[in-house]
Design a protein around this motif. Sequence first.
Motif, PDB file in Angstrom:
ATOM      1  N   ASP A 128      36.862  -2.769  37.367  1.00 29.52           N
ATOM      2  CA  ASP A 128      37.316  -3.386  38.620  1.00 29.52           C
ATOM      3  C   ASP A 128      36.108  -3.428  39.554  1.00 29.52           C
ATOM      4  O   ASP A 128      35.203  -2.594  39.451  1.00 29.52           O
ATOM      5  CB  ASP A 128      38.472  -2.595  39.246  1.00 29.52           C
ATOM      6  N   ARG A 130      34.455  -3.799  43.602  1.00 28.13           N
ATOM      7  CA  ARG A 130      34.663  -3.696  45.057  1.00 28.13           C
ATOM      8  C   ARG A 130      33.314  -3.836  45.742  1.00 28.13           C
ATOM      9  O   ARG A 130      32.261  -3.711  45.110  1.00 28.13           O
ATOM     10  CB  ARG A 130      35.322  -2.360  45.421  1.00 28.13           C
ATOM     11  N   GLN A 176      39.061   4.606  48.411  1.00 31.47           N
ATOM     12  CA  GLN A 176      40.318   5.010  47.770  1.00 31.47           C
ATOM     13  C   GLN A 176      41.199   3.777  47.650  1.00 31.47           C
ATOM     14  O   GLN A 176      41.467   3.127  48.669  1.00 31.47           O
ATOM     15  CB  GLN A 176      41.072   6.028  48.646  1.00 31.47           C
ATOM     16  N   PRO A 177      41.643   3.434  46.440  1.00 31.20           N
ATOM     17  CA  PRO A 177      42.573   2.302  46.362  1.00 31.20           C
ATOM     18  C   PRO A 177      43.872   2.629  47.107  1.00 31.20           C
ATOM     19  O   PRO A 177      44.320   3.773  47.062  1.00 31.20           O
ATOM     20  CB  PRO A 177      42.827   2.129  44.866  1.00 31.20           C
ATOM     21  N   ASP A 181      47.691  -2.382  47.059  1.00 31.73           N
ATOM     22  CA  ASP A 181      46.555  -3.273  46.793  1.00 31.73           C
ATOM     23  C   ASP A 181      46.901  -4.345  45.759  1.00 31.73           C
ATOM     24  O   ASP A 181      47.494  -4.038  44.717  1.00 31.73           O
ATOM     25  CB  ASP A 181      45.365  -2.457  46.255  1.00 31.73           C
ATOM     26  N   PRO A 183      45.674  -6.501  42.901  1.00 28.09           N
ATOM     27  CA  PRO A 183      44.526  -6.404  41.985  1.00 28.09           C
ATOM     28  C   PRO A 183      43.714  -7.692  41.880  1.00 28.09           C
ATOM     29  O   PRO A 183      42.579  -7.669  41.399  1.00 28.09           O
ATOM     30  CB  PRO A 183      45.153  -6.042  40.638  1.00 28.09           C
ATOM     31  N   VAL A 187      38.294  -5.906  47.317  1.00 27.71           N
ATOM     32  CA  VAL A 187      38.309  -5.176  48.590  1.00 27.71           C
ATOM     33  C   VAL A 187      36.866  -5.088  49.114  1.00 27.71           C
ATOM     34  O   VAL A 187      35.968  -4.606  48.411  1.00 27.71           O
ATOM     35  CB  VAL A 187      38.905  -3.754  48.434  1.00 27.71           C
TER      36      VAL A 187
END
Length: 248
Positions: A128, A130, A176-177, A181, A183, A187
């Motif tokens: 993932d 960010r 921190q997710p 959220d 997906p 972010v």
Amino acid sequence: MKTAIIGYGKMGREIEKILLERGHQIGLIIDQENASDLDSKHLQGIDVALEFTTPQTAYDNIRRCIDAGVAVVSGTTGWTDRLEELRRYCQEKGGAMFYTSNYCLGVNLMFRLNRQLAAMINRVDGYDVRLEEVHHTQKRDAPSGTAITLAEGILSELACKSGWVNRMAEPGSTFQPAPGDDPSQIVITSIREGMVPGIHTITYESEDDRIELKHTIKNRRTLAQGAVVAAEFLCGKQGVFSMDDLLK
Ligand SMILES: NC(=O)c1ccc[n+]([C@@H]2O[C@H](COP(=O)([O-])OP(=O)(O)OC[C@H]3O[C@@H](n4cnc5c(N)ncnc54)[C@H](O)[C@@H]3O)[C@@H](O)[C@H]2O)c1
């Protein structure tokens, strides 16, 4: 080259130093108090204007330069939803305009690396992505224009992401997710801290490892230097340019 500085703040003052060091003339300085002087009469004889102001004033300033037939280099962030409109206007009027969300050479190299990495990640599973950006507390917009450019670079390559969301965080906090959220959204965490000129980090994280691409600007001089080099590049040209054109 005879120049105008539009916006005599942190960037405008740094640009002034570089212009003088490189032997250029400064024919006009515009700030909030004399903003109404930004017209054809005062811009007469100016080759290139360098515009670093505010998200509320950039569009109008750039348009006035185009209307006066003066080439304009802008770096103001936080208003770029109207950038395409202005690019078209500039083409129609036969003007000259240069825009990038970041004039630091290293950041522009990172823009390219970012797209390459996203394309590679797109071919593997399990990561993932960010983004985090850290800037001084006087910065008016969030996320930074640079973070938006990075997010757009990822979105152009990574099929599993379709947009970005912004989240403000305190200095020193770790990502921190949040439970709700989405997906499909990248972010972008924005932190405002001290005098930091700009730090951008792209993080890809899997269950087993983490890849980080990080750029730290050490001083504003590199940004001002990039803007002046862009002005030298733009001088005498017609059309709409970005850092990709300059780096070619
Ligand atoms: N693209 C890049 O590489 C890059 C680098 C640094 C900053 N920036 C962006 O450039 C902009 C300026 O940054 P800064 O750090 O110099 O901010 P700053 O707040 O120090 O300076 C902005 C200046 O614009 C002036 N101003 C306000 N309204 C005006 C108007 N109508 N006409 C002329 N001047 C006006 C303000 O009085 C101030 O002096 C911000 O949007 C920032 O995010 C971009």
